[in-house]
Design a protein around this motif. Structure first.
Motif, short mmCIF file in Angstrom:
data_model
loop_
_atom_site.label_atom_id
_atom_site.label_comp_id
_atom_site.label_asym_id
_atom_site.label_seq_id
_atom_site.Cartn_x
_atom_site.Cartn_y
_atom_site.Cartn_z
N GLU A 224 0.80 -1.24 -0.04
CA GLU A 224 0.10 0.04 -0.11
C GLU A 224 0.83 1.20 0.17
N VAL A 225 2.08 1.16 0.45
CA VAL A 225 2.87 2.40 0.54
C VAL A 225 3.29 2.70 -0.81
N PHE A 226 3.04 2.05 -1.87
CA PHE A 226 3.59 2.34 -3.08
C PHE A 226 2.34 2.86 -3.84
N SER A 227 1.99 4.18 -3.32
CA SER A 227 0.88 4.98 -3.96
C SER A 227 1.44 6.58 -3.71
N VAL A 228 0.73 7.17 -4.51
CA VAL A 228 1.00 8.55 -4.73
C VAL A 228 0.80 9.61 -3.57
N ASP A 229 -0.11 9.18 -2.82
CA ASP A 229 0.16 9.96 -1.53
C ASP A 229 0.80 9.27 -0.34
N SER A 230 1.85 8.49 -0.72
CA SER A 230 2.74 7.71 0.20
C SER A 230 3.98 7.74 -0.27
N MET A 231 4.73 6.71 -0.61
CA MET A 231 6.32 6.46 -1.00
C MET A 231 6.58 6.54 -2.28
N GLU A 232 5.47 6.34 -3.29
CA GLU A 232 5.58 6.26 -4.58
C GLU A 232 6.27 7.65 -5.37
N TYR A 233 7.10 7.43 -6.12
CA TYR A 233 7.84 8.71 -6.61
C TYR A 233 8.39 8.36 -7.97
N PHE A 234 8.00 8.98 -8.97
CA PHE A 234 7.98 8.70 -10.45
C PHE A 234 8.36 7.06 -11.01
N ASP A 236 9.15 4.82 -8.81
CA ASP A 236 10.09 4.30 -7.87
C ASP A 236 9.34 4.31 -6.26
N ILE A 237 10.28 3.97 -5.37
CA ILE A 237 9.95 4.61 -3.86
C ILE A 237 10.98 5.64 -3.63
N SER A 238 10.55 6.67 -2.84
CA SER A 238 11.61 7.56 -2.20
C SER A 238 11.57 7.49 -0.69
N TYR A 239 12.56 7.30 -0.07
CA TYR A 239 12.54 7.33 1.33
C TYR A 239 12.32 8.55 1.84
N LEU A 240 12.70 9.70 1.34
CA LEU A 240 12.64 10.81 1.81
C LEU A 240 11.14 11.39 1.53
N LYS A 241 10.18 11.03 0.38
CA LYS A 241 8.93 11.22 0.31
C LYS A 241 8.17 10.56 1.54
N GLY A 242 8.43 9.42 1.82
CA GLY A 242 7.81 8.65 2.75
C GLY A 242 7.93 9.49 4.13
N GLY A 243 9.11 10.03 4.40
CA GLY A 243 9.15 10.85 5.46
C GLY A 243 8.37 12.19 5.45
N LEU A 244 8.38 12.67 4.39
CA LEU A 244 7.58 14.02 4.29
C LEU A 244 6.12 13.69 4.30
N MET A 245 5.72 12.55 3.90
CA MET A 245 4.32 12.24 3.94
C MET A 245 3.63 11.75 5.35
N THR A 246 4.67 11.53 6.10
CA THR A 246 4.30 10.85 7.51
C THR A 246 4.73 11.76 8.68
N ALA A 247 5.84 12.70 8.45
CA ALA A 247 6.23 13.45 9.55
C ALA A 247 5.16 14.47 10.13
N ASP A 248 5.11 14.95 11.48
CA ASP A 248 4.28 15.62 11.84
C ASP A 248 4.52 17.17 11.71
N HIS A 249 5.89 17.31 11.37
CA HIS A 249 6.48 18.66 11.19
C HIS A 249 7.64 18.55 10.27
N ILE A 250 7.83 19.44 9.26
CA ILE A 250 8.98 19.44 8.41
C ILE A 250 9.84 20.58 8.55
N THR A 251 11.02 20.56 8.84
CA THR A 251 11.56 21.98 8.97
C THR A 251 13.00 21.79 7.87
N VAL A 252 13.19 22.82 6.99
CA VAL A 252 14.56 22.98 6.42
C VAL A 252 15.17 23.97 6.87
N VAL A 253 16.35 24.07 6.43
CA VAL A 253 17.57 24.80 7.14
C VAL A 253 17.66 26.39 6.88
N SER A 254 16.73 26.86 6.22
CA SER A 254 16.57 28.24 6.08
C SER A 254 14.97 28.72 5.76
#
Ligand SMILES: Nc1ncnc2c1ncn2[C@@H]1O[C@H](COP(=O)(O)OP(=O)(O)O[C@H]2O[C@H](CO)[C@@H](O)[C@H](O)[C@H]2O)[C@@H](O)[C@H]1O
Length: 524
Positions: A224-234, A236-254
């Motif tokens: 199921e995680v191979f879906s557009v609103d989870s880890m699917e990415y062009f 393939d799967i993307s670990y970073l996208k998985g994190g972006l879709m499941t983290a409660d807060h996302i920070t970037v460094v500026s």
């Protein structure tokens, strides 16, 4: 100071009284904010693939090494989970195991505890995955470890299990993950049904952990995680996208990079995803560790200095020129300490470095990365013997010495989430030459006429980010260098800029406080 209305005509006594009141109000606010996060002392599990001073390939390590110390002043206690690389194991194995994992994606592992320089580490001792020659990501020949997909899935899974309570007697209130290498932690936690809040910090969107979806069963995740609103990415799967879709807060460094990555130009294919998560996306500018990067105490500097003894810097400069076999001279010494990549614009520097030499300057480049760009730099150096030196490699002491002796640090990045080198440069009285992008644009104040008259300028910015822009900026810097008083003012203004962690750590503390409070309220 907030809350003081200076437009009112006040007597001196009234004015002082108001300032005092505002001061104490502000003090109370800070104390309250600190109390808000320390009401329940917070326990955080950070998960990362690098941490200074034990294992570092770039700025990620500097941040994960410095942030826990800065957060400690807010009553936040961080334990950092890190793979048991050879450099760490030698120390970690001196300590008894904390617990054993029987099956992390088929691997057995031992969790060990190590305390170093005030940082508390959980070391994941899984020798088949991490105890091998090479660096954290590449082997001795510079090729990616063939099983990085597994090495960092296991790291994330261990993080999730600890967060969900696997370690007897300790459970974090919140998890902080960094970049794609630990981004799966929140994916595993949500699969386990654990509500522990997770903050994901992106240090560089260019690295995403993209792999074939065939690996899903091998990393223990359902189809199921191979879906557009989870880890699917062009496809393939993307670990970073998985994190972006499941983290409660996302920070970037500026904050600037936080805005930039919402556009296709900087979004690296994830701008669409980031736009759907915009409500939880925040930019928090990095700080620097003022103890590690302090020119008045730096053990790597033969001649230490501060704002009052800045003249000592020229002794380090003479030493640097000698060490790199460069001709002595009064001209400006420019340097770059960097990963040698397209991101960092080192190809542009190879193209326009001649501008420095026409102006009587010298150039030192310390870095490694893309072989084609390394070669382009070496070719330029060969055309200008005695004027330019290229040292291919990674060397922390030399990096400090270069900051201690150079007049200017060049950072012509095509994109730069925050950038730390320009912050170190300022503290060491080097005047940075930077492209106007990401964190560089908000941490360096360009030496235009207005900023010069206001005595606020700290460096030189250029835009658009093209070789001609860089050439122009080098020309401006070389011109400024000829006016000794102007240059000294720029150096001192740069040295005065405060980029310690205090302010940024407070922003992280607020995020942690809010997320744990929300969870507390949801469960009571
Ligand atoms: N050859 C060499 N020898 C010795 N030291 C070397 C070196 N090459 C680089 N370094 C050191 O590595 C660090 C580089 O940090 P940066 O933040 O400038 O870039 P990086 O792209 O690695 O970090 C990413 O993460 C950080 C942290 O969030 C962001 O600031 C940044 O924008 C993002 O690209 C500095 O401490 C620098 O001194």
């Amino acid at each position: 100071m907030a809350g003081v209305d200076l437009t009112l005509a006040l007597s001196r006594a009234q004015f002082i009284q108001r300032v005092r009141e505002a001061y104490y109000r502000e003090e109370d606010e800070v104390a309250n904010r600190r109390r808000a996060v320390t009401r329940v002392p917070l326990h955080v599990l950070a998960v990362t693939s690098e941490i200074y001073p034990l294992v570092k390939t770039g700025g990620l390590a500097d941040v994960t090494g410095a942030l826990p110390k800065a957060l400690a002043t807010f009553g936040i206690e961080t334990h950092t989970l890190i793979p048991g690389y050879p450099s760490i194991l030698a120390l970690a194995r001196l300590h008894p195991p904390l617990m054993e994992f029987d099956d992390l994606l088929g691997e057995k592992a031992t969790l060990r505890h190590l305390e170093i320089d005030g940082i508390s580490l959980f070391v994941l001792d899984a020798p088949d995955l991490y105890d091998r020659p090479g660096g954290p990501y590449v082997d001795e020949n510079g090729y990616d470890h063939h099983d990085n997909w597994k090495r960092f899935a296991v790291l994330s899974l261990a993080g999730a299990e600890i967060a969900a309570g696997a370690l007897p007697g300790w459970r974090p209130d919140l998890v902080h993950t960094h970049d794609w290498q630990s981004a799966l932690t929140s994916v595993y936690l949500r699969q386990m049904g654990s509500p522990v809040p997770v903050v994901l910090t992106i240090h560089n969107l260019a690295f995403q952990g993209q792999y074939s979806s065939d690996l899903l069963p091998l990393i223990g995740l359902p189809p199921e995680v191979f879906s557009v609103d989870s880890m699917e990415y062009f496809g393939d799967i993307s670990y970073l996208k998985g994190g972006l879709m499941t983290a409660d807060h996302i920070t970037v460094v500026s904050p600037t990079y936080a805005r930039e990555i919402l556009s296709p130009t900087f979004g690296m294919g994830l701008d669409g995803v980031l736009n759907t998560r915009i409500d939880r996306l925040q930019g928090i500018v990095n700080g620097i560790d003022n103890e590690v990067w302090n020119p008045s105490t730096d053990p790597y500097l033969p001649f230490r200095f501060d704002m009052k003894t800045l003249r000592n810097k020229k002794n380090n400069k003479a030493l640097l020129l000698e060490r790199f076999n460069l001709q002595p001279g009064d001209g400006p010494l420019f340097s770059a300490v960097t990963r040698v990549t397209w991101q960092k614009g080192m190809d542009m520097l190879a193209e326009v470095a001649d501008e420095i030499f026409y102006r009587g300057g010298r150039l030192i480049v310390l870095g490694q990365g893309d072989h084609a760009i390394e070669n382009a730099l070496k070719e330029t150096a060969a055309r200008f013997p005695g004027k330019m030196a290229v040292s291919v490699g990674y060397n922390e002491p030399t990096a400090h010495l270069i900051h201690g002796g150079s007049d200017s640090i060049i950072q012509p990045s095509r994109f730069e989430p925050c950038g730390l080198t320009q912050l170190y440069a300022m503290r060491y009285g080097c005047v940075p030459v930077v492209s106007r992008t990401g964190g560089l644009s908000e941490t360096i104040i360009d030496a235009n006429d207005a900023a010069l008259s206001a005595r606020a300028a700290t460096g030189f910015q250029f835009h658009p980010v093209r070789p001609e822009g860089l050439r122009q900026a080098l020309r401006r810097a070389a011109d400024a260098y000829e006016d000794k008083r102007k240059w000294a003012r720029l150096q001192l203004q740069a040295m005065r800029a405060d980029y310690s962690w205090d302010r940024s750590a407070e922003s992280y503390a607020e995020v942690y406080g809010r997320l744990t409070e929300q969870r507390f309220q949801a469960t009571h």
